[in-house]
Design a protein around this motif. Structure first.
Motif, PDB file in Angstrom:
ATOM      1  N   THR A   1      66.008  18.484  66.645  1.00 20.35           N
ATOM      2  CA  THR A   1      66.010  19.525  65.618  1.00 20.35           C
ATOM      3  C   THR A   1      64.604  20.073  65.406  1.00 20.35           C
ATOM      4  O   THR A   1      64.419  21.267  65.172  1.00 20.35           O
ATOM      5  CB  THR A   1      66.519  18.966  64.281  1.00 20.35           C
TER       6      THR A   1
ATOM      7  N   GLY B   1      64.877  25.802  68.208  1.00 22.02           N
ATOM      8  CA  GLY B   1      64.715  26.978  67.384  1.00 22.02           C
ATOM      9  C   GLY B   1      63.279  27.254  66.961  1.00 22.02           C
ATOM     10  O   GLY B   1      63.034  28.122  66.139  1.00 22.02           O
ATOM     11  N   ARG B   2      62.319  26.512  67.486  1.00 20.82           N
ATOM     12  CA  ARG B   2      60.918  26.821  67.178  1.00 20.82           C
ATOM     13  C   ARG B   2      60.446  27.921  68.126  1.00 20.82           C
ATOM     14  O   ARG B   2      60.741  27.897  69.321  1.00 20.82           O
ATOM     15  CB  ARG B   2      60.043  25.585  67.346  1.00 20.82           C
TER      16      ARG B   2
ATOM     17  N   ALA C   1      64.571  17.595  50.419  1.00 20.53           N
ATOM     18  CA  ALA C   1      63.843  18.860  50.429  1.00 20.53           C
ATOM     19  C   ALA C   1      62.629  18.776  51.350  1.00 20.53           C
ATOM     20  O   ALA C   1      62.277  19.744  52.024  1.00 20.53           O
ATOM     21  CB  ALA C   1      63.403  19.218  49.010  1.00 20.53           C
TER      22      ALA C   1
ATOM     23  N   SER D   1      63.659  19.101  54.890  1.00 23.53           N
ATOM     24  CA  SER D   1      64.134  20.469  55.044  1.00 23.53           C
ATOM     25  C   SER D   1      62.953  21.429  55.114  1.00 23.53           C
ATOM     26  O   SER D   1      62.948  22.380  55.900  1.00 23.53           O
ATOM     27  CB  SER D   1      65.057  20.803  53.874  1.00 23.53           C
ATOM     28  N   ALA D   2      61.936  21.181  54.314  1.00 27.81           N
ATOM     29  CA  ALA D   2      60.749  22.035  54.321  1.00 27.81           C
ATOM     30  C   ALA D   2      59.976  21.863  55.629  1.00 27.81           C
ATOM     31  O   ALA D   2      59.415  22.828  56.168  1.00 27.81           O
ATOM     32  CB  ALA D   2      59.849  21.696  53.135  1.00 27.81           C
TER      33      ALA D   2
ATOM     34  N   GLY E   1      61.241  21.338  58.410  1.00 24.52           N
ATOM     35  CA  GLY E   1      61.951  22.128  59.401  1.00 24.52           C
ATOM     36  C   GLY E   1      63.062  21.372  60.097  1.00 24.52           C
ATOM     37  O   GLY E   1      63.696  21.908  61.004  1.00 24.52           O
ATOM     38  N   ILE E   2      63.282  20.123  59.718  1.00 19.33           N
ATOM     39  CA  ILE E   2      64.488  19.447  60.208  1.00 19.33           C
ATOM     40  C   ILE E   2      65.431  19.313  59.028  1.00 19.33           C
ATOM     41  O   ILE E   2      65.054  19.522  57.883  1.00 19.33           O
ATOM     42  CB  ILE E   2      64.176  18.065  60.842  1.00 19.33           C
ATOM     43  N   HIS E   3      66.667  18.985  59.296  1.00 18.81           N
ATOM     44  CA  HIS E   3      67.694  19.065  58.265  1.00 18.81           C
ATOM     45  C   HIS E   3      67.455  18.052  57.141  1.00 18.81           C
ATOM     46  O   HIS E   3      66.882  16.991  57.356  1.00 18.81           O
ATOM     47  CB  HIS E   3      69.063  18.823  58.894  1.00 18.81           C
ATOM     48  N   ALA E   4      67.943  18.414  55.959  1.00 17.71           N
ATOM     49  CA  ALA E   4      67.789  17.579  54.769  1.00 17.71           C
ATOM     50  C   ALA E   4      68.396  16.187  54.948  1.00 17.71           C
ATOM     51  O   ALA E   4      67.946  15.229  54.322  1.00 17.71           O
ATOM     52  CB  ALA E   4      68.433  18.269  53.568  1.00 17.71           C
TER      53      ALA E   4
END
Lengths: 493, 493
Positions: free
Chosen positions: A261, A265-266, A322, A325-326, A328-331
């Motif tokens: 992850t 998408g980077r 958070a 998530s911040a 850049g990987i899922h919460a």
């Protein structure tokens, strides 16, 4: 003047009230009091009410009708409440039916989600799905699902930490590694076949292969634990071994997925590297400093009331979610990590509460969200899709069962136990759906491949119970160990 | 071959595991077993892993970079988790501070909501509010707030039904009527002054006057109950009387508001009449048939597990909310009615659970929603607004205190008790905010009037505790009744 009522001014217990009443009432409404009460009632109730009505009537006459087609509050209020009620009831109902059929509850819940989606309900009554779950309502359902997922991953983290990591550590390590390497290779091989036609718009070959590999490596730890509890197998050799393996395998698999992850998408390699570095730093900080701080924090809160501890626990959980998530990987990774790092013993009661609330009231929205994305009709359920689904099921099973069974046998487990471990590790359930939804959201999976993989998750989870029954009948445990097998069978719910 | 491990196949208790382990481990990893385990590990772990990595590397070389700026999953994931954590923590923190200051918790919670909104946080850091609560997230927060409101209104209904309706019924009726008629007239009078400049776009004079009248008549039953418990006044004359009055007044006030909502915003008189008829039919059906059916349903579910009963209870609640929402009045009426009609005794534990979850985790979103709509800056907090706020506070207090005090005195209550009842009925708190948000959503209130009324709700609630203290000091209870006052004071938290 005020004597008659004075007695009532004292603190009155429920018992005394009954005796005090009649005397008080006669004092007020009969005799001398009536003379004061009735005029006062007229003065402070009847007169104001009449004036108000009169004012309203005159206002009505002079009404210039500013009204112009009212925009009512809560335009989707009806759907919100109906769909919430429907979702939690359907999940419970299907779950109970699944349990009756000897399946884990989650099989029914996943099925409930698919039934409420376009595949079943949409096929029967096409307008119904979009009426029940209008686009305006989707963010709310998604929000509830996200909160449920975060709560779930926290509980999985806590349960993983709970796993009895003491005995047979080395054997479990070896079997767990086999349970990852096999399906991972299977997924990578599958990816080379599927990439051209089945990958999502954001996939590149490496990420796609890594994703399929990790997705097939997942074992649903919570579902596994529930199956073992239901069949009273938690303390058998196979049960303990599979719990250990699943715990180890899940940590490894989640690390793989987190890494993927971080890269997927980077825009630039630099960005990907920064993300990976941040993930590693955050993970290391939580595992060392965070773990100690959390232990101290909850030790300090001991005895300060469950409500405060629950709030602090939840706030920390949400902030950890958070944070990842911040980054850049899922919460879910932050939630899982937080669950791993929180002290277990002191929080087990709260974790249980969170688990119940999330399983009953929040996760149904995750299942329905998955069901809404699983559109058999639009994705065209043709022979190709059926074939790919079958292929994935075979590869997933072969990878998850063959390696661990061989490894377990080689490490000295009985044949029955070794095969049982393999069958148990093949349970993917809920956790697999989490990974698949992530892959779809990342654009790594096409809609059709998503459907195939969801079906694979459902099939491999649903086959666990029958396979265990079959195994018990066709391959009875020999020698002194036979006792445990028969005991478990007798005590099975 | 498999002898050494057979013993482990038996059911192993946690205690036995410790002893069994060392023997097992040497059997597997030392001696003869090692020969089988290591090559198998190489075969089922190392080889697949190497092949997978090799495949990934070659795939990487031929990568045609299908990636193109990934649209990440959960774009507002960070804000969702941060704002949820912030909202529940802030509500708890401010609530606890309020309790320290001798105020009911709800005063702090309302204040927390206003602080997180544009009035305070927006004034300090303008970008912060829109970052924390972006437009995309608002439906989620609103959905949580709606679910919390419905849960709250259910609990209010249950508590209202719980109210000790046996003693002093007639006195309470008279005082309750006075507590509605007075503020209702006050609201209607205010409306004639305020209509031209302060009404919302959907208001007409009658509806506007009815709305202001009902809004000022509301007493916050749950807040009142909490204040009485905190001050150990539940069993005093004033406490019992005010609970009874609030229960009666709230049912009447909600009926008024429901009637108004049924009429407001309807295009034609026919439409309004249909809505009113449907409301009456639904209310009557619930009060008779529904009440009996619910009693039977929950009697049948007795002993079937709390989880099932909770689910059925929640599903019924949501459906009743959806029913009134579908009829065209707000979902809160259905929830309140459902709370009134559900049996109380059998469900008190579940109601308590719903109450805790909703108060701690859902209602904070309602307070924040109210805070987000209370924009002191945009609505221009000038002298006119301050003046109108002061006027509303005076009218609201005068209406709520004067009538009931006169009526209570005339019915024979002590002076101290009569004034205490008036002061207690003046508590508007949370319930007032529910009504005000409804009025704003219906377009009956302008933004400025909404702000003034929210401030009124906050002020009248916050003044209850100091007024009660003042009353106790300046007007000590005389005669034998004095005991209760001093007792309560000593036991006060």
């Amino acid at each position: 003047m005020s004597r008659p009522a004075t007695e009532d001014s004292k603190a009155i217990g429920p018992g005394e009230a009954g005796e005090a009443r009649p005397r008080h009432q006669t004092a007020v409404w009969g005799g001398p009091r009536l003379r004061a009460a009735v005029p006062t009632y007229l003065l402070v109730v009847a007169v104001p009410a009449l004036i108000a009505v009169a004012l309203l009537l005159t206002a009505g006459e002079s009404s210039q009708a500013r009204t112009a087609g009212g925009a009512m509050a809560g335009d989707h209020g009806v759907q919100l409440f109906i769909s919430v009620a429907l979702v939690i009831l359907a999940a419970e109902l299907f779950g109970r039916v699944a349990v009756r059929l000897g399946q884990p509850m989650v099989v029914g819940e996943i099925f409930a989600g698919i039934c409420l989606g376009p595949s079943v309900l949409g096929g029967l009554a096409p307008g119904m799905v979009s009426w029940l779950f209008p686009a305006e309502l989707r963010p709310v359902l998604q929000g509830l699902a996200d909160l449920g997922l975060v709560a779930l991953m926290f509980c999985v983290g806590q349960e993983t930490r709970h796993a009895p990591l003491k005995g047979q550590k080395r054997t479990a390590m070896a079997v767990a590694h086999a349970g990852i390497a096999g399906p991972f290779l299977g997924g990578v091989l599958l990816a080379t076949f599927l990439y051209r036609d089945w990958a999502g718009p954001q996939a590149n070959p490496v990420i796609f292969a890594m994703f399929l590999g990790s997705a097939l490596s997942i074992t649903a730890f919570p579902v596994l634990a529930r199956i073992l509890v239901e069949r009273d197998m938690l303390r058998t050799m196979a049960g303990r071994m599979s719990m250990l393996c699943a715990a180890i395998a899940d940590v490894v698999a989640w690390c793989l997925i987190a890494a993927m992850t971080a890269v997927a998408g980077r825009d630039t390699p630099t960005h990907a590297v920064i993300t990976v570095v941040l993930v590693v730093v955050y993970g290391a900080a939580m595992a060392t400093l965070g773990r100690r701080l959390l232990a101290r924090l909850f030790a300090a809160l001991e005895g300060r009331g469950d409500e405060l501890r629950l709030l602090v626990l939840l706030a920390g959980l949400l902030l950890s979610a958070a944070a990842t998530s911040a980054i850049g990987i899922h919460a879910i990774f932050g939630a899982f990590l937080y669950g791993l790092c929180c002290p277990t013993g002191a929080l087990s009661k709260l974790t249980e509460q969170i688990n119940v609330v999330s399983a009953t009231l929040l996760l149904p929205f995750f299942f329905v969200g998955t069901g809404l994305r699983t559109d058999l009709w639009r994705s065209g359920f043709d022979l190709a899709l059926a074939g790919v689904t079958a292929l994935i099921v075979v590869v997933a099973m072969a990878g998850k069962v063959a390696g661990p069974v061989l490894m377990a046998r080689a490490s000295g487990l009985e044949r029955h136990d070794a095969i049982t471990v393999g069958v148990l590790l093949n349970t993917r359930g809920l956790t697999e759906l989490v990974v698949l939804n992530l892959g779809l959201a990342l654009g790594l999976l096409s809609d059709r491949l998503f459907v195939a993989l969801v079906l694979m998750a459902l099939i491999t989870t649903a086959m666990t119970a029958p396979l265990l029954d079959l195994l018990k009948r066709s391959l009875p445990v020999t020698g002194p160990a036979g006792k445990s097998g028969r005991q478990a069978s007798a005590r099975r719910i």
